[in-house]
Design an enzyme around this catalytic site. Structure first.
Site, PDB file in Angstrom:
ATOM      1  CG  HIS A  25       3.362  -2.811   8.204  1.00  0.00           C
ATOM      2  ND1 HIS A  25       3.034  -4.144   8.102  1.00  0.00           N
ATOM      3  CD2 HIS A  25       2.996  -2.239   7.022  1.00  0.00           C
ATOM      4  CE1 HIS A  25       2.476  -4.374   6.928  1.00  0.00           C
ATOM      5  NE2 HIS A  25       2.457  -3.233   6.246  1.00  0.00           N
ATOM      6  CB  SER A  64       2.089  -4.661   3.056  1.00  0.00           C
ATOM      7  OG  SER A  64       1.054  -4.237   3.912  1.00  0.00           O
ATOM      8  CD  GLN A  65      -2.593  -2.989  -0.494  1.00  0.00           C
ATOM      9  OE1 GLN A  65      -3.437  -2.715   0.364  1.00  0.00           O
ATOM     10  NE2 GLN A  65      -2.468  -2.269  -1.604  1.00  0.00           N
ATOM     11  CG  MET A 119      -1.823   1.197   1.378  1.00  0.00           C
ATOM     12  SD  MET A 119      -2.796   1.148   2.908  1.00  0.00           S
ATOM     13  CE  MET A 119      -1.580   1.707   4.106  1.00  0.00           C
ATOM     14  CG  ASP A 155       2.641  -4.653  11.548  1.00  0.00           C
ATOM     15  OD1 ASP A 155       2.070  -3.550  11.539  1.00  0.00           O
ATOM     16  OD2 ASP A 155       2.726  -5.389  10.548  1.00  0.00           O
TER      17      ASP A 155
END
Length: 324
Positions: free
Chosen positions: A302, A105-106, A32, A226
């Site tokens: 994160h 991540s995503q 993201m 995170d």
């Protein structure tokens, strides 16, 4: 004599070229707020190429314009994006024999969606960093200066399970509220689908499990500090325990997935206690039985990877295509 030397040199170059071409390619999907051509991602690829000489690397894009590609990490339909990516990968000759993938991540759950739904060309090893495999129960936070992120977060917050949000706001499409699981399953069209979390067992797609179980290795990386991904254990297929469904009555032993939640925080259901694992809806149990899942914990917030990636990429990236 000269002709022998030339012949030897030619054979050496041929063998060297064949060895380089035998290195399994790598595909990366950014997270993201990033883009496929960001300086950070370019540097990461350069380091991998130093580690694995001759490796072919492809960075997935939704739009060739880096600014529009970054925007697509907030706005768009994830199902359509994965379909677009499947065609993109199929059109690259260097990937035709298979490849390893890294999802940031995503990008990690999006690549898992590719594996489950398409996997042609096939993925060998799937490495995900801080991904949201069991969704998020709070929308990802934004940096103060990141207006694009803040607008997307506000839009999703107004109605995360509305038809508009589920079609247009990327982060809403993996929002999994433990107090609204019925709404998540009925309204969600991405995460609930690739997790096979559906009302009717007959609606589950068995090919998802077959494809995921075909992986050589699934490497799940969690960031210990995170605070962006809630809960952070989603990176290990953990999720918050629904208040009306207390299932944490089993003793925690070596056969269980690790849990990292501190005392007095919400109960976390680890992967091996998830119904989707116990009933093997997506192939995790089958993959696990063959020692195909590795849990990794990295220090840091994160996506603060540091050097945590190096041993993983050295081991699970850049292998021989002949070993597929």
């Amino acid at each position: 004599m000269l002709s022998s030397i030339v012949l030897f040199a030619g054979l050496f170059n041929l063998v060297s070229s064949a060895a380089v071409n035998d290195v399994r390619p790598l595909v990366i999907w950014h997270g993201m707020g990033d883009s496929y051509a960001s300086p950070g991602l370019d540097h990461f690829q350069s380091e991998i190429k130093e580690m694995h000489p001759g490796i072919f690397i492809h960075s997935i894009f939704i739009d060739e314009d880096p600014n529009l590609d970054q925007r697509a990490s907030f706005y768009g339909n994830v199902n359509q994006q994965i379909l677009q990516v499947a065609q993109q990968l199929a059109d690259i000759p260097e990937l035709s024999r298979g490849f390893d993938v890294i999802g940031f991540s995503q990008g990690g759950q999006f690549l898992r969606g590719y594996v489950e739904r398409h996997n042609d060309p096939p993925v060998h090893n799937l490495i995900t960093f801080g991904s949201q495999h069991m969704g998020v129960s709070d929308l990802p936070s934004c940096k103060p200066w990141d207006l694009l992120c803040q607008l997307a977060r506000q839009a999703a917050s107004r109605g995360v399970y509305s038809e508009w949000a589920q079609e247009n706001v990327v982060q809403a499409q993996y929002f999994r509220d433990p107090q609204r699981l019925s709404q998540y399953m009925s309204s969600g069209n991405f995460l609930s689908d690739i997790n096979n979390e559906v009302f009717h067992p007959s609606s589950r797609n068995s090919s998802y499990g077959n494809n995921l179980a075909s992986l050589n290795k699934l490497v799940l990386v969690l960031f210990l500090q995170d605070k962006t991904v809630v809960p952070k254990e989603s990176a290990w297929f953990g999720s918050e325990n629904p208040p009306e469904d207390i299932t944490m009555d089993q003793p925690f032993g070596s056969d269980q997935t690790p849990m990292l939640s501190a005392p007095n925080t919400k109960d976390i259901i680890p992967m091996r206690l998830q119904t989707l694992y116990k009933e093997d809806w997506i192939g995790l149990q089958q993959l696990d039985k063959h020692d195909g899942i590795q849990f990794v914990a990295c220090q840091g917030a994160h996506m603060q990877i540091g050097d945590c990636w190096k041993d993983l990429v050295a081991e699970w990236v850049g292998g021989s295509l002949g070993a597929n």
